[in-house]
Design a protein around this motif. Structure first.
Motif, PDB file in Angstrom:
ATOM      1  N   ASP A  65      -7.723 -60.900  17.405  1.00  0.00           N
ATOM      2  CA  ASP A  65      -8.098 -62.034  16.923  1.00  0.00           C
ATOM      3  C   ASP A  65      -7.760 -62.259  15.391  1.00  0.00           C
ATOM      4  O   ASP A  65      -7.386 -63.325  14.943  1.00  0.00           O
ATOM      5  N   LYS A  66      -8.182 -61.175  14.619  1.00  0.00           N
ATOM      6  CA  LYS A  66      -7.784 -61.224  13.216  1.00  0.00           C
ATOM      7  C   LYS A  66      -6.317 -61.690  12.858  1.00  0.00           C
ATOM      8  O   LYS A  66      -5.896 -62.323  11.908  1.00  0.00           O
ATOM      9  N   ILE A  67      -5.724 -60.816  13.558  1.00  0.00           N
ATOM     10  CA  ILE A  67      -4.023 -60.777  13.636  1.00  0.00           C
ATOM     11  C   ILE A  67      -3.520 -62.303  13.777  1.00  0.00           C
ATOM     12  O   ILE A  67      -2.736 -62.778  13.266  1.00  0.00           O
ATOM     13  N   GLU A  68      -3.886 -62.779  15.057  1.00  0.00           N
ATOM     14  CA  GLU A  68      -3.557 -63.979  15.690  1.00  0.00           C
ATOM     15  C   GLU A  68      -3.931 -65.341  14.934  1.00  0.00           C
ATOM     16  O   GLU A  68      -3.226 -66.327  14.942  1.00  0.00           O
ATOM     17  N   HIS A  69      -5.168 -65.251  14.342  1.00  0.00           N
ATOM     18  CA  HIS A  69      -5.915 -66.147  13.824  1.00  0.00           C
ATOM     19  C   HIS A  69      -6.360 -66.161  12.495  1.00  0.00           C
ATOM     20  O   HIS A  69      -7.572 -65.551  12.252  1.00  0.00           O
ATOM     21  N   ARG A  70      -5.468 -66.041  11.543  1.00  0.00           N
ATOM     22  CA  ARG A  70      -5.763 -65.479   9.895  1.00  0.00           C
ATOM     23  C   ARG A  70      -6.477 -66.571   9.136  1.00  0.00           C
ATOM     24  O   ARG A  70      -5.923 -67.710   9.003  1.00  0.00           O
ATOM     25  N   GLN A  71      -7.576 -66.350   9.109  1.00  0.00           N
ATOM     26  CA  GLN A  71      -8.629 -67.213   8.209  1.00  0.00           C
ATOM     27  C   GLN A  71      -8.797 -66.598   6.792  1.00  0.00           C
ATOM     28  O   GLN A  71      -9.744 -67.120   6.179  1.00  0.00           O
ATOM     29  N   THR A  72      -7.970 -65.700   6.281  1.00  0.00           N
ATOM     30  CA  THR A  72      -8.264 -65.162   4.725  1.00  0.00           C
ATOM     31  C   THR A  72      -6.936 -65.764   4.033  1.00  0.00           C
ATOM     32  O   THR A  72      -5.743 -65.677   4.654  1.00  0.00           O
ATOM     33  N   ALA A  73      -7.118 -65.696   2.776  1.00  0.00           N
ATOM     34  CA  ALA A  73      -5.942 -66.058   2.027  1.00  0.00           C
ATOM     35  C   ALA A  73      -6.113 -65.425   0.667  1.00  0.00           C
ATOM     36  O   ALA A  73      -7.058 -65.050   0.350  1.00  0.00           O
ATOM     37  N   VAL A  74      -5.121 -65.626  -0.216  1.00  0.00           N
ATOM     38  CA  VAL A  74      -4.977 -65.217  -1.559  1.00  0.00           C
ATOM     39  C   VAL A  74      -4.570 -66.074  -2.342  1.00  0.00           C
ATOM     40  O   VAL A  74      -3.660 -66.938  -2.296  1.00  0.00           O
ATOM     41  N   ILE A  75      -5.346 -66.427  -3.396  1.00  0.00           N
ATOM     42  CA  ILE A  75      -4.856 -67.223  -4.533  1.00  0.00           C
ATOM     43  C   ILE A  75      -3.678 -66.720  -5.378  1.00  0.00           C
ATOM     44  O   ILE A  75      -3.636 -65.516  -5.826  1.00  0.00           O
ATOM     45  N   MET A  76      -2.675 -67.672  -5.258  1.00  0.00           N
ATOM     46  CA  MET A  76      -1.319 -67.162  -5.992  1.00  0.00           C
ATOM     47  C   MET A  76      -1.180 -68.128  -7.301  1.00  0.00           C
ATOM     48  O   MET A  76      -0.267 -67.441  -7.950  1.00  0.00           O
ATOM     49  N   SER A  77      -1.802 -69.169  -7.462  1.00  0.00           N
ATOM     50  CA  SER A  77      -1.394 -70.040  -8.753  1.00  0.00           C
ATOM     51  C   SER A  77      -2.281 -69.313  -9.820  1.00  0.00           C
ATOM     52  O   SER A  77      -3.214 -68.653  -9.801  1.00  0.00           O
ATOM     53  N   GLY A  78      -1.560 -69.416 -11.235  1.00  0.00           N
ATOM     54  CA  GLY A  78      -2.276 -68.987 -12.070  1.00  0.00           C
ATOM     55  C   GLY A  78      -3.584 -69.520 -12.609  1.00  0.00           C
ATOM     56  O   GLY A  78      -4.565 -68.540 -12.932  1.00  0.00           O
ATOM     57  N   THR A  79      -3.908 -70.751 -12.139  1.00  0.00           N
ATOM     58  CA  THR A  79      -5.338 -70.965 -12.127  1.00  0.00           C
ATOM     59  C   THR A  79      -5.698 -72.089 -10.968  1.00  0.00           C
ATOM     60  O   THR A  79      -4.602 -72.794 -10.503  1.00  0.00           O
ATOM     61  N   ALA A  80      -6.589 -71.900 -10.192  1.00  0.00           N
ATOM     62  CA  ALA A  80      -6.709 -72.681  -9.030  1.00  0.00           C
ATOM     63  C   ALA A  80      -8.128 -73.233  -9.221  1.00  0.00           C
ATOM     64  O   ALA A  80      -9.256 -72.721  -9.080  1.00  0.00           O
ATOM     65  N   PRO A  81      -8.533 -74.464  -9.603  1.00  0.00           N
ATOM     66  CA  PRO A  81      -9.650 -75.040  -9.573  1.00  0.00           C
ATOM     67  C   PRO A  81     -10.244 -75.490  -8.295  1.00  0.00           C
ATOM     68  O   PRO A  81      -9.459 -76.032  -7.258  1.00  0.00           O
ATOM     69  N   ILE A  82     -11.466 -74.918  -8.064  1.00  0.00           N
ATOM     70  CA  ILE A  82     -12.035 -75.315  -6.856  1.00  0.00           C
ATOM     71  C   ILE A  82     -12.958 -76.404  -6.937  1.00  0.00           C
ATOM     72  O   ILE A  82     -14.110 -76.569  -7.884  1.00  0.00           O
ATOM     73  N   LEU A  83     -12.925 -77.500  -6.145  1.00  0.00           N
ATOM     74  CA  LEU A  83     -13.244 -78.836  -6.342  1.00  0.00           C
ATOM     75  C   LEU A  83     -14.578 -79.207  -5.125  1.00  0.00           C
ATOM     76  O   LEU A  83     -14.590 -78.304  -4.060  1.00  0.00           O
ATOM     77  N   SER A  84     -15.328 -80.023  -5.353  1.00  0.00           N
ATOM     78  CA  SER A  84     -16.556 -80.257  -4.573  1.00  0.00           C
ATOM     79  C   SER A  84     -16.116 -80.818  -3.379  1.00  0.00           C
ATOM     80  O   SER A  84     -16.991 -81.153  -2.320  1.00  0.00           O
ATOM     81  N   SER A  85     -15.066 -81.583  -3.135  1.00  0.00           N
ATOM     82  CA  SER A  85     -14.435 -82.448  -2.237  1.00  0.00           C
ATOM     83  C   SER A  85     -12.836 -82.339  -2.016  1.00  0.00           C
ATOM     84  O   SER A  85     -12.424 -82.100  -3.203  1.00  0.00           O
ATOM     85  N   PRO A  86     -12.406 -82.685  -0.936  1.00  0.00           N
ATOM     86  CA  PRO A  86     -10.903 -82.724  -1.147  1.00  0.00           C
ATOM     87  C   PRO A  86     -10.149 -83.689  -1.559  1.00  0.00           C
ATOM     88  O   PRO A  86      -9.583 -84.636  -1.045  1.00  0.00           O
ATOM     89  N   ASP A  87     -10.619 -84.105  -3.104  1.00  0.00           N
ATOM     90  CA  ASP A  87     -10.147 -85.148  -3.799  1.00  0.00           C
ATOM     91  C   ASP A  87      -9.525 -84.490  -5.389  1.00  0.00           C
ATOM     92  O   ASP A  87     -10.729 -83.898  -5.769  1.00  0.00           O
ATOM     93  N   ILE A  88      -8.409 -85.071  -5.863  1.00  0.00           N
ATOM     94  CA  ILE A  88      -8.090 -84.391  -7.157  1.00  0.00           C
ATOM     95  C   ILE A  88      -9.088 -85.050  -8.172  1.00  0.00           C
ATOM     96  O   ILE A  88      -9.308 -84.353  -9.006  1.00  0.00           O
ATOM     97  N   ASN A  89      -9.798 -86.063  -8.018  1.00  0.00           N
ATOM     98  CA  ASN A  89     -10.697 -86.532  -8.899  1.00  0.00           C
ATOM     99  C   ASN A  89     -12.132 -86.043  -8.628  1.00  0.00           C
ATOM    100  O   ASN A  89     -13.044 -86.382  -9.342  1.00  0.00           O
ATOM    101  N   SER A  90     -12.523 -85.040  -7.722  1.00  0.00           N
ATOM    102  CA  SER A  90     -13.780 -84.786  -7.491  1.00  0.00           C
ATOM    103  C   SER A  90     -14.165 -83.850  -8.758  1.00  0.00           C
ATOM    104  O   SER A  90     -13.312 -83.127  -9.272  1.00  0.00           O
ATOM    105  N   LYS A  91     -15.427 -83.442  -8.687  1.00  0.00           N
ATOM    106  CA  LYS A  91     -16.015 -82.592  -9.342  1.00  0.00           C
ATOM    107  C   LYS A  91     -15.571 -81.064  -9.136  1.00  0.00           C
ATOM    108  O   LYS A  91     -15.435 -80.514  -8.355  1.00  0.00           O
TER     109      LYS A  91
END
Length: 274
Positions: A207-233
């Motif tokens: 199941d881990k192979i077929e439904h991959r639910q992990t990822a790796v940050i690739m960008s130099g900086t990746a801001p993590i926001l409070s909601s799916p909106d570029i203007n969120s906190k």
């Protein structure tokens, strides 16, 4: 009673064999390595090994990436190829791609010590030092046991254990020797436990192979926001090589969770699924 048990075991054997057949094919060639391994006769891997040993890491990456894409087109993945790529990317200080390929290798072959060692060493080099949140010790043990073998490895162990269980039952029911009966009982009990947990671990790894639910940050900086909106906190920032767990999707956004339990939203382009 004997007929009932033997019938039940026969039906379970069919189920176990079907479980093994459903495991995706993974090509694992232990002779194809880049570092501290022997090269195989395959031209691409030999060229990559030569380039790597000569310090031409970008050339090694180009060769291995081509081989990786060709393999994916055929529906085949190799933990060794991902391991080699991880080593080459690490030498170029590309922590995002190094972690990505190491984790892909670990996904296919979770019991490989070299892969585990390189991931642990790489964690000392990346910028984000994230402490793992406390987890229930039984869950930790269960996950550690599950990662001892790949899905194929657990499937093979399940089949072998099932055959051992059949042999133990035959000896238990038909032997007249008391010592033989006791020995068969305990061996059969142990084999039954291996069959049950082997099948559980097989399907969890699959199941881990077929439904991959992990990822790796690739960008130099990746801001993590409070909601799916570029203007969120902005809650916090992650950097290349950090592993995250994907929990939700919303258009071009992914909700992720990190090891310390913190949750937020990140643009999909900032990371790559393992």
């Amino acid at each position: 009673m004997k007929q009932f048990i033997l019938t039940a075991l026969f039906l379970f054997s069919i189920y176990t064999c079907q479980a093994q057949d459903s495991i995706p094919a993974v090509q694992h060639n232990d002779s194809v390595k880049v570092e501290n391994k022997q090269a195989s006769g395959n031209d691409a891997n030999e060229l990559a090994t030569v380039a790597y040993n000569e310090g031409r890491f970008k050339d090694a990456i180009a060769i291995l990436e081509t081989a990786r894409k060709e393999g994916l087109e055929k529906g085949v993945e190799s933990s060794v190829l991902y391991y080699n790529l991880g080593n080459a990317y690490f030498r170029t200080n590309d922590m995002g791609n190094a972690r990505l390929n190491y984790e892909r290798a670990a996904l296919l072959d979770p019991g490989d010590r070299d892969i585990k060692h390189n991931i642990e060493y790489m964690l000392t080099k990346i910028e984000d030092k994230i402490l793992v949140a406390d987890t229930f010790f039984l869950h930790t043990w269960f996950r550690a046991a599950q990662n001892l073998l790949s899905s194929n490895g657990w499937a093979i162990l399940s089949v072998v254990s099932f055959l051992l269980l059949i042999g133990s039952l035959v000896l238990f029911f038909f032997s007249r020797n008391v010592f033989a009966k006791k020995t068969a009982f305990y061996i059969g009990l142990f084999a039954l436990i291996l069959v049950v947990f082997g099948n559980i671990f097989t399907f969890k790894q699959k199941d881990k192979i077929e439904h991959r639910q992990t990822a790796v940050i690739m960008s130099g900086t990746a801001p993590i926001l409070s909601s799916p909106d570029i203007n969120s906190k902005e809650l916090f920032t992650l950097h290349p090589g950090t592993k995250v767990y994907v929990t939700k999707e919303d258009r071009s956004w992914l909700e992720i969770e990190i090891d310390n339990g913190h949750i937020g939203w990140v643009q999909r382009e900032k990371l790559e699924i393992i």
